[in-house]
Every structure is written in structure tokens, then in C-alpha cells.
Design an enzyme around this catalytic site. Sequence first.
Site, PDB file in Angstrom:
ATOM      1  N   MET A  29      -1.524  15.231  17.671  1.00  0.00           N
ATOM      2  CA  MET A  29      -1.324  13.853  17.198  1.00  0.00           C
ATOM      3  C   MET A  29       0.119  13.666  16.740  1.00  0.00           C
ATOM      4  SD  MET A  29      -4.804  13.222  14.992  1.00  0.00           S
ATOM      5  CE  MET A  29      -4.916  14.893  14.315  1.00  0.00           C
ATOM      6  N   CYS A 111      -0.798  11.155  27.943  1.00  0.00           N
ATOM      7  CA  CYS A 111      -0.128  10.078  27.207  1.00  0.00           C
ATOM      8  C   CYS A 111       0.137   8.893  28.136  1.00  0.00           C
ATOM      9  CB  CYS A 111       1.186  10.583  26.618  1.00  0.00           C
ATOM     10  SG  CYS A 111       2.072   9.302  25.677  1.00  0.00           S
TER      11      CYS A 111
END
Length: 314
Positions: A29, A111
Site C-alpha cells: 500500500m 496498478c
Amino acid sequence: MAVTAQEGTYLKPMELFETKDLVTVCAPMVRYSKLAFRSLVRKYGCDLCFTPMIISDCFIQSIRARHSDFTTSQDDRPLIVQFAASKGEDWAKAAQIVAPYCDGVDLNCGCPQRWAMAEGYGACLLHHPHLLADMVAQVRRSLPTHFTVSVKIRIFQDVRKTVELARQVEAAGASFLSVHGRTQDQRGSGPVSLATISQIKDALSIPVVANGDIRSLEDATRVKDCTGVDGVMSAQGLLENPAMFAGHPTTPLECVRDWVSTSLSLGIPFPTFHHHLIYMMDKSQSRADRRYFNGLGSTSGVLSYLSEKYMLEF
């Protein structure tokens, strides 16, 4: 940059998959899955932790970037360092730098942000499976066999295309695969396709880790039962409740105390210290309490609030 852990004092990633029915994983994260938070979730049943995503070319070019992006400790194991890369040689060089201080490296292929796609990172690699396979093979050849090389992907709408990609990653030498069960366009919302994750698991011989909407130990068990995966990975769920893998339905006060103690000992910047507490305490506070607590502007103010409101001593 880091310190090495003593060999034999912990289970390495593949040993975890071999010995545990379900491996619990803290997801990579941005800004959040750093050393302090990894230390916290390890106290509450998290077996394996990922670092935030690190840009490989910046990492190998700048000593400052190395010290800024990657911090660990002797107790921070087992640990996977995740990289964003568009070239196998960049990922391999970065992997060799961190290898003495961790147990594996991972390639971010999920991503969906525009800047990452423009640079050839993240989900962009899903559309170039041969390049992705070559990158995995190159990094696998450059590292010791006990060191894991893994990939984190998203799925396609076409299940067969997703399964074929997963097979190519396995054939290239990946140690295990993490699957976020949403497409690139879904980003972080919409239903997670457990059916696709299940088909990937059935098609591969390497361990598979499921990611997406795992916010409790019950969710982890349900996903395991539905898909047969070897591990489950959580991001938002652990931010909201770092003790969830220990079976706590919400963040217990002892976990809040542990976070404060860890933060004070490591000198965590106030914004990071506060933001984690905002996530942890959100579900246990009234709207008025949340408004007041979220507006606090100093460590001393937060400590005074926690002491007066919850009788916590530090």
C-alpha cells in the site's frame, strides 16, 4: 538501509505456503504498508508482509531513494519487496540490492493509475505477456533459488486470457502469484470475481493468493472455501482493523495502544501516525467524535484525546 534477520528464526514465504492451510498477507500500500504498520499487523496474525511499491529505476540510481523507500528491521520477516518496473534488467538490479534484507521480490502488474501506465508499469504489463514472462525469467535467473520471485496481477474480462497469462507467469519461474480479482477498469470498486481466481488456482501448480474485499477473518475463510487459494491478501481491511487476521471484528484498544507505542519508538511523522489511527478508529466513533479526532493537529493532542476518552496510558 536495513539489517539482516537471523536465519532459521522464521518461516520463509514458501515454507509458509507449505505448512499453513491459509497464509495471511498484508498488501503493498502506497504510504501505508511501511515498517511501523508491518510491525503492528505481524503482532495480530499476519504471516507475510509486502512493502509499498518501489520504482525500480529510481531505486537503483539513487542512494537517497533507497534509504527513503525501503526501511526494515531484524524482526520484519518474512518480507516481500514490491517493485514497479518496465525492464527486466532494472527489476533484477533492484532485486539484488534488497536481497540481503528480505525474502522475495514482487512485480506490480495491477496498478491502474495513468502515470504508471504511461511509464509501462503496473497494469500496462498485463497487455504485454511475453515481456512480463521475460522479466520474471530474468529476475529468477539472477537470484538464489530460495529467494521468491512473485507477481501481482489483475484479471481480464476474458477468463481464458487471464488464466493463460497466469500460466505464462508460472512457466517463467514465478514462485507464487497474487491475484486482485478485479479488472483494470474497475480499479478498487465493483465485485471481485472469485470464479476467475478459482480457475487460476485450478490451472496452476504454484501457490495463489487472493486479493480484493477481504475485510475480516470470516471473509478470508469464505474466499479460501470458494477458491481453494493458498493465501489471502488485504489492504483496506487491515488499515481499518490491523487485528482482523487475529479474529477481532473491529480494532481493539490494545491494537491502538500498540500502534501508538510503535509510532513513538520509531519516530513516525505525525500525518502518518494520525492517518492510521483515523482508519483504525473510524467504526468505533460517533460522527461528532470522528470530526473532532480527525481534526487534531499534533501528537500530544492525539495522546491526550486517547487518554481522556479511552483511558489509554502511554
